[in-house]
Structures are given as structure tokens and as C-alpha cells.
Design a protein around this motif. Sequence first.
Motif, PDB file in Angstrom:
ATOM      1  N   ASN A  42       1.105  -1.039  -0.038  1.00  0.00           N
ATOM      2  CA  ASN A  42       0.033   0.052  -0.124  1.00  0.00           C
ATOM      3  C   ASN A  42       0.852   1.337   0.031  1.00  0.00           C
ATOM      4  O   ASN A  42       1.976   1.102   0.051  1.00  0.00           O
ATOM      5  CB  ASN A  42      -1.068  -0.028   1.074  1.00  0.00           C
ATOM      6  CG  ASN A  42      -0.160  -0.224   2.506  1.00  0.00           C
ATOM      7  OD1 ASN A  42       0.659   0.496   2.731  1.00  0.00           O
ATOM      8  ND2 ASN A  42      -0.992  -0.877   3.475  1.00  0.00           N
ATOM      9  N   LEU A  43       0.116   2.414   0.176  1.00  0.00           N
ATOM     10  CA  LEU A  43       0.869   3.658  -0.073  1.00  0.00           C
ATOM     11  C   LEU A  43       1.870   3.721   1.093  1.00  0.00           C
ATOM     12  O   LEU A  43       3.133   4.271   0.853  1.00  0.00           O
ATOM     13  CB  LEU A  43      -0.057   4.733   0.152  1.00  0.00           C
ATOM     14  CG  LEU A  43       0.327   6.142   0.153  1.00  0.00           C
ATOM     15  CD1 LEU A  43       1.162   6.542  -0.848  1.00  0.00           C
ATOM     16  CD2 LEU A  43      -0.739   7.166   0.392  1.00  0.00           C
ATOM     17  N   ALA A  44       1.525   3.412   2.278  1.00  0.00           N
ATOM     18  CA  ALA A  44       2.542   3.512   3.557  1.00  0.00           C
ATOM     19  C   ALA A  44       3.504   2.632   3.414  1.00  0.00           C
ATOM     20  O   ALA A  44       4.634   3.088   3.622  1.00  0.00           O
ATOM     21  CB  ALA A  44       2.057   3.422   4.715  1.00  0.00           C
ATOM     22  N   THR A  45       3.470   1.623   3.102  1.00  0.00           N
ATOM     23  CA  THR A  45       4.438   0.548   2.926  1.00  0.00           C
ATOM     24  C   THR A  45       5.449   0.647   2.025  1.00  0.00           C
ATOM     25  O   THR A  45       6.587   0.655   2.071  1.00  0.00           O
ATOM     26  CB  THR A  45       3.988  -0.965   2.575  1.00  0.00           C
ATOM     27  OG1 THR A  45       3.242  -0.874   1.784  1.00  0.00           O
ATOM     28  CG2 THR A  45       3.221  -1.409   3.910  1.00  0.00           C
ATOM     29  N   TYR A  46       4.992   1.243   0.633  1.00  0.00           N
ATOM     30  CA  TYR A  46       5.951   1.433  -0.303  1.00  0.00           C
ATOM     31  C   TYR A  46       6.721   2.544  -0.290  1.00  0.00           C
ATOM     32  O   TYR A  46       8.047   2.503  -0.604  1.00  0.00           O
ATOM     33  CB  TYR A  46       5.195   1.889  -1.644  1.00  0.00           C
ATOM     34  CG  TYR A  46       5.893   1.803  -2.950  1.00  0.00           C
ATOM     35  CD1 TYR A  46       6.416   0.714  -3.597  1.00  0.00           C
ATOM     36  CD2 TYR A  46       6.294   3.099  -3.553  1.00  0.00           C
ATOM     37  CE1 TYR A  46       7.391   0.801  -4.827  1.00  0.00           C
ATOM     38  CE2 TYR A  46       7.027   3.234  -4.612  1.00  0.00           C
ATOM     39  CZ  TYR A  46       7.427   2.280  -5.223  1.00  0.00           C
ATOM     40  OH  TYR A  46       8.397   2.390  -6.284  1.00  0.00           O
ATOM     41  N   GLN A  48      -6.584   2.353  12.470  1.00  0.00           N
ATOM     42  CA  GLN A  48      -7.225   3.754  12.436  1.00  0.00           C
ATOM     43  C   GLN A  48      -6.293   4.640  11.767  1.00  0.00           C
ATOM     44  O   GLN A  48      -6.692   5.505  10.796  1.00  0.00           O
ATOM     45  CB  GLN A  48      -7.682   4.393  13.725  1.00  0.00           C
ATOM     46  CG  GLN A  48      -8.821   3.662  14.219  1.00  0.00           C
ATOM     47  CD  GLN A  48      -9.378   4.168  15.687  1.00  0.00           C
ATOM     48  OE1 GLN A  48      -8.354   4.710  16.347  1.00  0.00           O
ATOM     49  NE2 GLN A  48     -10.615   4.081  16.072  1.00  0.00           N
ATOM     50  N   VAL A  49      -4.971   4.419  12.099  1.00  0.00           N
ATOM     51  CA  VAL A  49      -3.907   5.257  11.299  1.00  0.00           C
ATOM     52  C   VAL A  49      -3.759   4.936   9.623  1.00  0.00           C
ATOM     53  O   VAL A  49      -3.659   5.971   8.803  1.00  0.00           O
ATOM     54  CB  VAL A  49      -2.390   5.115  11.957  1.00  0.00           C
ATOM     55  CG1 VAL A  49      -1.632   5.639  10.929  1.00  0.00           C
ATOM     56  CG2 VAL A  49      -2.387   5.684  13.135  1.00  0.00           C
ATOM     57  N   GLN A  96      -5.369  14.118   6.135  1.00  0.00           N
ATOM     58  CA  GLN A  96      -5.809  14.085   7.447  1.00  0.00           C
ATOM     59  C   GLN A  96      -4.564  13.612   8.563  1.00  0.00           C
ATOM     60  O   GLN A  96      -4.449  14.051   9.695  1.00  0.00           O
ATOM     61  CB  GLN A  96      -7.013  12.746   7.975  1.00  0.00           C
ATOM     62  CG  GLN A  96      -8.154  13.227   7.327  1.00  0.00           C
ATOM     63  CD  GLN A  96      -9.122  12.182   7.090  1.00  0.00           C
ATOM     64  OE1 GLN A  96      -8.691  10.854   7.048  1.00  0.00           O
ATOM     65  NE2 GLN A  96     -10.589  12.296   7.015  1.00  0.00           N
ATOM     66  N   ALA A  97      -3.627  13.219   7.856  1.00  0.00           N
ATOM     67  CA  ALA A  97      -2.513  12.616   8.609  1.00  0.00           C
ATOM     68  C   ALA A  97      -1.507  13.687   9.043  1.00  0.00           C
ATOM     69  O   ALA A  97      -0.553  13.490   9.847  1.00  0.00           O
ATOM     70  CB  ALA A  97      -1.723  11.132   8.104  1.00  0.00           C
ATOM     71  N   LEU A  98      -1.374  14.819   8.205  1.00  0.00           N
ATOM     72  CA  LEU A  98      -0.356  15.634   8.152  1.00  0.00           C
ATOM     73  C   LEU A  98      -0.366  16.340   9.674  1.00  0.00           C
ATOM     74  O   LEU A  98       0.476  16.564  10.231  1.00  0.00           O
ATOM     75  CB  LEU A  98      -0.463  16.764   7.187  1.00  0.00           C
ATOM     76  CG  LEU A  98       0.323  16.410   5.939  1.00  0.00           C
ATOM     77  CD1 LEU A  98      -0.090  17.394   4.770  1.00  0.00           C
ATOM     78  CD2 LEU A  98       1.520  16.571   6.201  1.00  0.00           C
ATOM     79  N   PRO A  99      -1.652  16.691  10.209  1.00  0.00           N
ATOM     80  CA  PRO A  99      -1.802  17.469  11.529  1.00  0.00           C
ATOM     81  C   PRO A  99      -1.429  16.310  12.660  1.00  0.00           C
ATOM     82  O   PRO A  99      -0.778  16.383  13.655  1.00  0.00           O
ATOM     83  CB  PRO A  99      -3.116  17.818  11.559  1.00  0.00           C
ATOM     84  CG  PRO A  99      -3.753  17.029  10.554  1.00  0.00           C
ATOM     85  CD  PRO A  99      -2.958  16.861   9.574  1.00  0.00           C
ATOM     86  N   ARG A 139      -5.812   7.274   1.012  1.00  0.00           N
ATOM     87  CA  ARG A 139      -5.695   6.941   2.246  1.00  0.00           C
ATOM     88  C   ARG A 139      -4.122   6.258   2.453  1.00  0.00           C
ATOM     89  O   ARG A 139      -3.543   5.552   1.524  1.00  0.00           O
ATOM     90  CB  ARG A 139      -6.690   5.756   2.567  1.00  0.00           C
ATOM     91  CG  ARG A 139      -8.001   6.224   2.912  1.00  0.00           C
ATOM     92  CD  ARG A 139      -9.104   4.902   2.990  1.00  0.00           C
ATOM     93  NE  ARG A 139      -9.201   4.366   1.933  1.00  0.00           N
ATOM     94  CZ  ARG A 139      -8.858   3.257   2.015  1.00  0.00           C
ATOM     95  NH1 ARG A 139      -8.086   2.300   2.802  1.00  0.00           N
ATOM     96  NH2 ARG A 139      -9.106   2.248   0.578  1.00  0.00           N
ATOM     97  N   LEU A 140      -3.822   6.161   3.645  1.00  0.00           N
ATOM     98  CA  LEU A 140      -2.065   5.704   3.955  1.00  0.00           C
ATOM     99  C   LEU A 140      -2.269   4.248   3.807  1.00  0.00           C
ATOM    100  O   LEU A 140      -1.195   3.583   3.228  1.00  0.00           O
ATOM    101  CB  LEU A 140      -1.936   5.919   5.344  1.00  0.00           C
ATOM    102  CG  LEU A 140      -1.352   7.363   5.917  1.00  0.00           C
ATOM    103  CD1 LEU A 140      -0.957   7.369   6.989  1.00  0.00           C
ATOM    104  CD2 LEU A 140      -0.880   8.143   4.948  1.00  0.00           C
ATOM    105  N   GLY A 141      -3.291   3.433   4.145  1.00  0.00           N
ATOM    106  CA  GLY A 141      -3.472   1.935   3.829  1.00  0.00           C
ATOM    107  C   GLY A 141      -4.161   1.455   2.532  1.00  0.00           C
ATOM    108  O   GLY A 141      -4.558   0.550   2.436  1.00  0.00           O
ATOM    109  N   GLN A 142      -4.225   2.567   1.576  1.00  0.00           N
ATOM    110  CA  GLN A 142      -4.913   2.468   0.222  1.00  0.00           C
ATOM    111  C   GLN A 142      -4.216   1.319  -0.331  1.00  0.00           C
ATOM    112  O   GLN A 142      -2.700   1.413  -0.800  1.00  0.00           O
ATOM    113  CB  GLN A 142      -4.801   3.306  -0.643  1.00  0.00           C
ATOM    114  CG  GLN A 142      -5.455   3.495  -1.784  1.00  0.00           C
ATOM    115  CD  GLN A 142      -6.772   4.262  -1.974  1.00  0.00           C
ATOM    116  OE1 GLN A 142      -7.015   5.277  -0.997  1.00  0.00           O
ATOM    117  NE2 GLN A 142      -7.566   4.334  -3.076  1.00  0.00           N
ATOM    118  N   PRO A 143      -4.788   0.182  -0.828  1.00  0.00           N
ATOM    119  CA  PRO A 143      -4.142  -1.158  -1.439  1.00  0.00           C
ATOM    120  C   PRO A 143      -3.426  -0.723  -2.710  1.00  0.00           C
ATOM    121  O   PRO A 143      -4.092   0.175  -3.625  1.00  0.00           O
ATOM    122  CB  PRO A 143      -5.077  -2.179  -1.514  1.00  0.00           C
ATOM    123  CG  PRO A 143      -6.167  -1.964  -0.418  1.00  0.00           C
ATOM    124  CD  PRO A 143      -6.144  -0.331  -0.478  1.00  0.00           C
TER     125      PRO A 143
END
Length: 562
Positions: free
Chosen positions: A319-323, A406-407, A414-417, A441-445
Motif C-alpha cells: 500500500n501507499l504507506a509500505t511502499y 485507524q492510522v 488527515q495524517a499531516l496534523p 488513504r495511507l493503507g490504500q491497497p
Amino acid sequence: AMAGVVRAVGAADYLGQAAAGGEVLSQAQTRAARQQRHAQGAPEHRGAPDVRHTPNLSLEKRLAAQRIAQDLLERVSTLTDLGLGYLALERSTPTLSSGELQRLRLATQLGSQLFGVIYVLDEPSAGLHPADAQALFEALQRLKAAGNSVFVVEHDVQTMRRADWLVDVGPAAGERGGQVLYSGPPAGLAAVEASQTRAYLFAEQAPARRTPRQPRDWLRLEGITRNNLKNLDAAFPLGCFTAVTGVSGSGKSSLVSQALLELVGAHLGKVAGGEEAPQLDLEDDEPQSSGGRVSAGLEQIKRLVQVDQKPIGRTPRSNLATYTGLFDQVRKLFAATPAARERGFDAGQFSFNVAKGRCSACEGEGFVSVELLFMPSVFAPCPTCHGARYHPETLAVTWQGLNIAQVLQLSVEQALPVFAQQPGIRRALQVLRDIGLDYLRLGQPATELSGGEAQRIKLATELQRNARGATLYVLDEPTTGLHPRDVDRLLEQLDKLVEAGHSVVVVEHDMRLVAQADWVMDIGPGAGDQGGTLVACGTPAHVATQRNSRTAAFLAQALAGN
């Protein structure tokens, strides 16, 4: 080439040519052939005249040949009009690009003579030079004139202006979009302030003119041989933003995405792009290699990076966060909380790819497969974790009131602040926002991302890395599937790479982006065998004045802000 062969037969004066002599069938031979046809169940046509009793190039045979030639010429001309004249007749369809395949299907429909049909095309101008886009528009007009309706999803501003009816969806992307802002004739969009398309459709935002950068050195390639490139010499400026242009099939991708990557990658000791070798079918040709050599400039390049539109992962686990590496830092934050230390949890506990912290029922997938008899399997949310991916003990640990699941549901915006006080995470999020991906989303596949989104994520990953020596970035048509506003954001990020001392080479058809380049290399003049040569090289203003370039007129319009 085929059109030239059959054009003489399809011409009106072909029937006036003298008949040539030669042997003809006897009555007995004709009778035997007729009886054989009848024995196979076909009609005898006993009362019809038999052209086999006429000499070669008789009027009857020329009439038959002319009808076949005219039908063949009409089909071939349609392919040529759609910018596919460079394709070989033996070219297998799996080797065609998505844009070529779409235009091939369109050519088939143009020859079908159907009416009352609704045609739906998704970005038909993708991968097309502006000169080819004009032919595409004329083909769509032919479909409309025949009594059909044509629905087109498009980012090309010229296509929007030519439409009879325009539907604008927005106002932004992702969860902030999905509204129909306007539906009506194109001129009416000028009154819709919420539309991001309006500014580009009515040229409210003329591109800022800037002075092209001076190259710090040159990367010189000699004797390039690949596809229609025959012993070509080319020089790429280093420390600059270079755009390679030309009509579809002229040899741009052969020069940049194949020859340049292969020749430079071989000297840097790695395969260009670092991608897996494609699996070949039995009918596929042997993979080609590029001929030529790098004669100068290699000492100025330490890394070679291809930023393409291939998926960043093949499964939902990527996902976005892992890559981007963002998730590693987030997991360390959770592992450092008092609740995690008290339970003895390390960073691996908060990974859905590790057994100790993920839900055991769905193995961290968040969904389960439901097998159905006589029907395809369906996927449903996991009944144990309800899509959260983690078991309850892991979800009990929170950081600033949020658990790890939830993260992952937070958008970049939303995650920036939330992570404002974490410099490493904040930097990655800011780059994603600047490049126009703040709605993801951070977890977007990875499987849910478009090619354009995947390419911008790769670019964002590069932008947040610390400089490790001068890098050559190669992008093949990066604006494909992008709205003009997203093209501007992409251009800003590419400029940042060049300002940081790197070099960027793009293959591009979008004249707005080409006009902002430091150096332009135009390949042509035509496609296929009529291409493969350097028609013009220089600053955008210089190339726009070259009469033998099919790109020049469109580039001049972009420089003028039209």
C-alpha cells in the motif's frame, strides 16, 4: 505501404486498361469445377457467366479486383487516419499498447456501418501526438455523423473544447470528488467557480515563461540501433529537464525507454528499471537488445531511475504507506508507546504481514474468500477483525488516541496534523500532498491505484530520499491519465529534482509540459520507417520554429498560452 499497392487497383481509370492475353479454362474444366462445388453443397450458378473463360485483366476480373481493392483501401485508410499507419500487418495484438489497441477497435467500428450505437471511450487521446489527436477527433465525428452517440472520458483540453456536451466531475479527487459540477455545452463551464477544469479550458492560467537552464555536461550516445532507429547519434543535456517529442510510433520510446536505459544501465552495472524479465509466449519474438554505445557523460551519473506507471505492488498487502517507507516509522512510534513496552511488543507486532500481531482468521488481509458452488468466489470483510487486519491485543495499543488500523484509514491530508511533530513522517506526507495525492488513504491497497497514481507515488518516494549523487530520471509519458492541474503539480516536482542537481528525461505528448522543458528533442518526421531520426533539437522556442517538425506548430501554440 499496403495502401500504395492497392490504390492503383482501386482507381477509377483501372477499368480502362487493356485486357491481357493468357490461357483460359476449357468448357470441360469449368463443368468439372462446377460439379465439384455442387458436390460440396454449394450452388452451381449454372446460368451465370464464368469469368474463368475470360483472359487476364478482363473487364469482369478488373471489376471484381477493383471492388476488393476499394474495400481494402477504405479499411487501411481508416487505420492510417487514426495514426496507425506505421503498424505492420503481421503485428500481434498482445504487443500493442492500450492506446493502439483502442484505436484499432475504433477503426473496426468505423468500418462496420452501424448506427444507433453508444460508444464509450476512456481517454482515447492517451499516448497520442497532437497531430494524431486531430485524426482521432475526425474519426469520432464520423461515428457521430453516422447516427451514433460517443461518450468520452478525457483530460485533453482540445478534445473538451470540441465536445458538444461537457460533464465536469469534482471538485477534487477521491472522497472530495464524486459530484457533477456541470453538465451542458462547454462554454457554460466558465460560470462554475468550483471547477478546476475551467481555468485550463478557457486559458485563464497562462503558463509562466522561464529561461531554460544551461546544461552542465552532455550524455552522448552513438550508433543507436533499435526498432526504427538506425545508427542514430543523440546527446542529452545533464542537469536539465529534457522532453523527447514526436508523432506516435516515431521512435521516442525506442530511444529513451529502451536504448537510453539499456546502454546507461549496462555501464552502471544494473538492469534498466530493475524490473523482472517478462515471461514470453511461444509465439513471441526473442527480446531485442539495443545497439550503440555511450561515448561521453557517464562520469556525471551515479544512479539511473525509471519512474514508470507499473503497479507499486501486485497484492493488497502493498500500500501507499509500505511502499514509501512511511509505515516503518509509524510502527516504531507505536512500539515506543508505554502500552506497547508494557506488553513487550516490538515494531513487528504492528505489521499485518507478521503473524504475531495480525488477525489469525484473515492473516492480515482484512477480508476472507467465500467459496460458492457453480459461481466465482466472493470476498467479504473478515468476521473476526471486521476489516481491521489486527487482533484485539494489537488494536488495544494507541498513539495520540488512534490505533494502528485507524492510522491506516487516515488520508494523507488527515495524517499531516496528526504527525506534525514527527519530521521523517511529516516530510513524506508533505511530498505526497505537494504531488497531488493528499486524498489517498495511507493503507490504500496498491491494487486500487491507477497507473498515474502509482507513478507519482514512485516520484514522491524519490523526492523524500536524501541525495546520493547525480541521478538520471527517465519517465515515459508521465502525464497519461492526468488532469491539467495534476500535470502542473507533476512539473513542479520534476523541477525540484532538476534544481537538486539531477537530470530528467521525459517522453511526452503534452505540449504544455514540453513548453516548460529546458531542452526538446523531436524524433520523426513520421512514424515507423518514416521516423527514427532527430528532426530538431534545442530550446522549446527554437524547436517551435522548425518547419520540418510536426511538433513545432503545436509547441508554438503552447508557448503562446493557447
